[in-house]
Design an enzyme around this catalytic site. Structure first.
Site, mmCIF file in Angstrom:
data_model
loop_
_atom_site.group_PDB
_atom_site.id
_atom_site.type_symbol
_atom_site.label_atom_id
_atom_site.label_comp_id
_atom_site.label_asym_id
_atom_site.label_seq_id
_atom_site.Cartn_x
_atom_site.Cartn_y
_atom_site.Cartn_z
ATOM 1 N N GLY A 69 0.800 -1.228 0.000
ATOM 2 C CA GLY A 69 0.000 0.000 0.000
ATOM 3 C C GLY A 69 0.830 1.274 0.000
ATOM 4 O O GLY A 69 0.383 2.294 -0.531
ATOM 5 N N HIS A 136 -14.127 10.839 -16.802
ATOM 6 C CA HIS A 136 -13.484 11.003 -18.109
ATOM 7 C C HIS A 136 -12.245 11.904 -18.034
ATOM 8 O O HIS A 136 -12.215 12.898 -17.307
ATOM 9 C CB HIS A 136 -14.470 11.570 -19.138
ATOM 10 N N HIS A 145 -2.347 6.498 -5.210
ATOM 11 C CA HIS A 145 -3.368 5.628 -4.614
ATOM 12 C C HIS A 145 -4.624 6.454 -4.356
ATOM 13 O O HIS A 145 -4.588 7.399 -3.562
ATOM 14 C CB HIS A 145 -2.826 5.028 -3.302
HETATM 15 C C1 LIG Z 1 -8.653 -0.042 1.854
HETATM 16 C C2 LIG Z 1 -8.026 1.094 2.665
HETATM 17 O O1 LIG Z 1 -8.170 1.169 3.848
HETATM 18 S S1 LIG Z 1 -7.085 2.246 1.831
HETATM 19 C C3 LIG Z 1 -6.516 3.386 3.039
HETATM 20 C C4 LIG Z 1 -7.455 4.533 3.284
HETATM 21 N N1 LIG Z 1 -6.882 5.387 4.313
HETATM 22 C C5 LIG Z 1 -7.285 6.635 4.517
HETATM 23 O O2 LIG Z 1 -8.167 7.140 3.862
HETATM 24 C C6 LIG Z 1 -6.528 7.410 5.595
HETATM 25 C C7 LIG Z 1 -6.514 8.893 5.337
HETATM 26 N N2 LIG Z 1 -5.719 9.518 6.348
HETATM 27 C C8 LIG Z 1 -6.107 10.648 7.016
HETATM 28 O O3 LIG Z 1 -7.177 11.215 6.765
HETATM 29 C C9 LIG Z 1 -5.151 11.098 8.098
HETATM 30 O O4 LIG Z 1 -5.935 11.543 9.201
HETATM 31 C C10 LIG Z 1 -4.163 12.203 7.618
HETATM 32 C C11 LIG Z 1 -3.142 11.514 6.698
HETATM 33 C C12 LIG Z 1 -4.849 13.322 6.857
HETATM 34 C C13 LIG Z 1 -3.461 12.854 8.791
HETATM 35 O O5 LIG Z 1 -2.909 11.893 9.596
HETATM 36 P P1 LIG Z 1 -2.006 12.397 10.859
HETATM 37 O O6 LIG Z 1 -0.884 13.248 10.368
HETATM 38 O O7 LIG Z 1 -1.681 11.154 11.645
HETATM 39 O O8 LIG Z 1 -2.976 13.382 11.631
HETATM 40 P P2 LIG Z 1 -3.641 13.218 13.091
HETATM 41 O O9 LIG Z 1 -4.519 12.013 13.158
HETATM 42 O O10 LIG Z 1 -2.549 13.372 14.116
HETATM 43 O O11 LIG Z 1 -4.576 14.510 13.140
HETATM 44 C C14 LIG Z 1 -4.059 15.831 13.200
HETATM 45 C C15 LIG Z 1 -5.232 16.807 13.233
HETATM 46 O O12 LIG Z 1 -5.894 16.762 11.952
HETATM 47 C C16 LIG Z 1 -7.257 16.362 12.098
HETATM 48 N N3 LIG Z 1 -7.546 15.437 10.973
HETATM 49 C C17 LIG Z 1 -6.879 14.296 10.662
HETATM 50 N N4 LIG Z 1 -7.380 13.768 9.532
HETATM 51 C C18 LIG Z 1 -8.380 14.568 9.150
HETATM 52 C C19 LIG Z 1 -9.262 14.517 8.055
HETATM 53 N N5 LIG Z 1 -9.200 13.524 7.152
HETATM 54 N N6 LIG Z 1 -10.167 15.526 7.924
HETATM 55 C C20 LIG Z 1 -10.233 16.550 8.842
HETATM 56 N N7 LIG Z 1 -9.407 16.624 9.908
HETATM 57 C C21 LIG Z 1 -8.490 15.663 10.064
HETATM 58 C C22 LIG Z 1 -7.318 15.636 13.443
HETATM 59 O O13 LIG Z 1 -8.632 15.693 13.981
HETATM 60 C C23 LIG Z 1 -6.312 16.424 14.238
HETATM 61 O O14 LIG Z 1 -6.918 17.640 14.638
HETATM 62 P P3 LIG Z 1 -6.520 18.365 16.028
HETATM 63 O O15 LIG Z 1 -5.064 18.701 15.898
HETATM 64 O O16 LIG Z 1 -7.415 19.551 16.049
HETATM 65 O O17 LIG Z 1 -6.785 17.362 17.082
#
Ligand SMILES: CC(=O)SCCNC(=O)CCNC(=O)[C@H](O)C(C)(C)COP(=O)(O)OP(=O)(O)OC[C@H]1O[C@@H](n2cnc3c(N)ncnc32)[C@H](O)[C@@H]1OP(=O)(O)O
Length: 209
Positions: A69, A136, A145
């Site tokens: 991944g 499209h 990804h």
């Molecule tokens: C089949 C599968 O599973 S494929 C994989 C799919 N995976 C995903 O979609 C994961 C996506 N990852 C995210 O959204 C993550 O939260 C990231 C990458 C944006 C950030 O991760 P990190 O750097 O670890 O951030 P962390 O969890 O420490 O959060 C930091 C701050 O951002 C906020 N935050 C984190 N993600 C989000 C988000 N998606 N939307 C809004 N706010 C967010 C948190 O609430 C936190 O706020 P605070 O400081 O006020 O408490």
């Protein structure tokens, strides 16, 4: 059935194993992973780590797929496979909707119920995950990804190794650079430059990044 070795034995690899079985074109001969959770994954044997690649190639295995991944790691392993003259097939779940005018390149993956639209491009080793829509003229760069349930409107461009979290929506014609991370549930309504981490509706760069 063409023999295929899969690199990876984690959650993503398990989905790929089931996709390969559903698609029916390849026979999985084994998995390679330096730290597998067990010695068999969904009934497929773990043969060792990447060190086994040379022997497999010498023994006539010509097809390999990188089911890792992490985008940068996937790219590194894919480059190694290319150097060793392995073929990296394009894989797609039978339930995916792929336009006849869309282009898919080596090592790319289209998961169940995803849509790759008219004249869209899925570049090398890129992932269009479960139920994601790339409409499209979308261009998805090498090793990017697009996570489950994303919706990319017409003409969106995503750069190499970028990651769009689950459920991201992107407005038409938006350009997302390389090595970008977009958080789950974001709505991208303006261009994002290389290396940015963005979250929210509308998506804005994360504080401190
Ligand atoms: C089949 C599968 O599973 S494929 C994989 C799919 N995976 C995903 O979609 C994961 C996506 N990852 C995210 O959204 C993550 O939260 C990231 C990458 C944006 C950030 O991760 P990190 O750097 O670890 O951030 P962390 O969890 O420490 O959060 C930091 C701050 O951002 C906020 N935050 C984190 N993600 C989000 C988000 N998606 N939307 C809004 N706010 C967010 C948190 O609430 C936190 O706020 P605070 O400081 O006020 O408490």
């Amino acid at each position: 059935m063409i023999p295929l070795v899969i690199i990876g034995a984690g959650g993503h690899a398990r989905v790929v194993i089931e996709l390969v079985r559903a698609a029916g074109r390849f026979n999985i001969v084994g998995l390679l992973d330096p730290a597998p959770p067990s010695d068999r994954i969904l009934g497929v044997k773990v043969l060792g780590d990447d060190g086994a690649l040379a022997d497999l190639r010498a023994n006539g295995i010509s097809h390999a797929f990188v089911a890792l991944g992490a985008n940068a790691v996937r790219q590194r392993v894919a480059n190694r496979l290319a150097e060793m003259d392995f073929t990296r097939p394009c894989l797609a779940h039978p339930s995916a909707e792929i336009s006849p005018s869309a282009e898919r390149r080596a090592g790319s993956l289209v998961m169940a119920r995803a849509v790759l639209g008219t004249e869209a491009l899925l570049d090398e080793d890129a992932i269009l995950n479960t139920g994601a829509v790339a409409d499209h003229d979308v261009r998805l760069g090498a090793c990017c990804h697009v996570a489950p349930g994303c919706a990319l409107a017409g003409g969106v461009v995503v750069g190499a190794r970028s990651f769009l979290g689950v459920g991201t929506s992107v407005r038409p014609e938006i350009r997302i650079g390389s090595d970008v991370v977009v958080g789950a549930g974001a709505a991208v309504v303006s261009d994002l430059s290389d290396g940015i981490r963005a979250i929210g509706v509308p998506a804005k760069p994360m504080k401190g990044v």
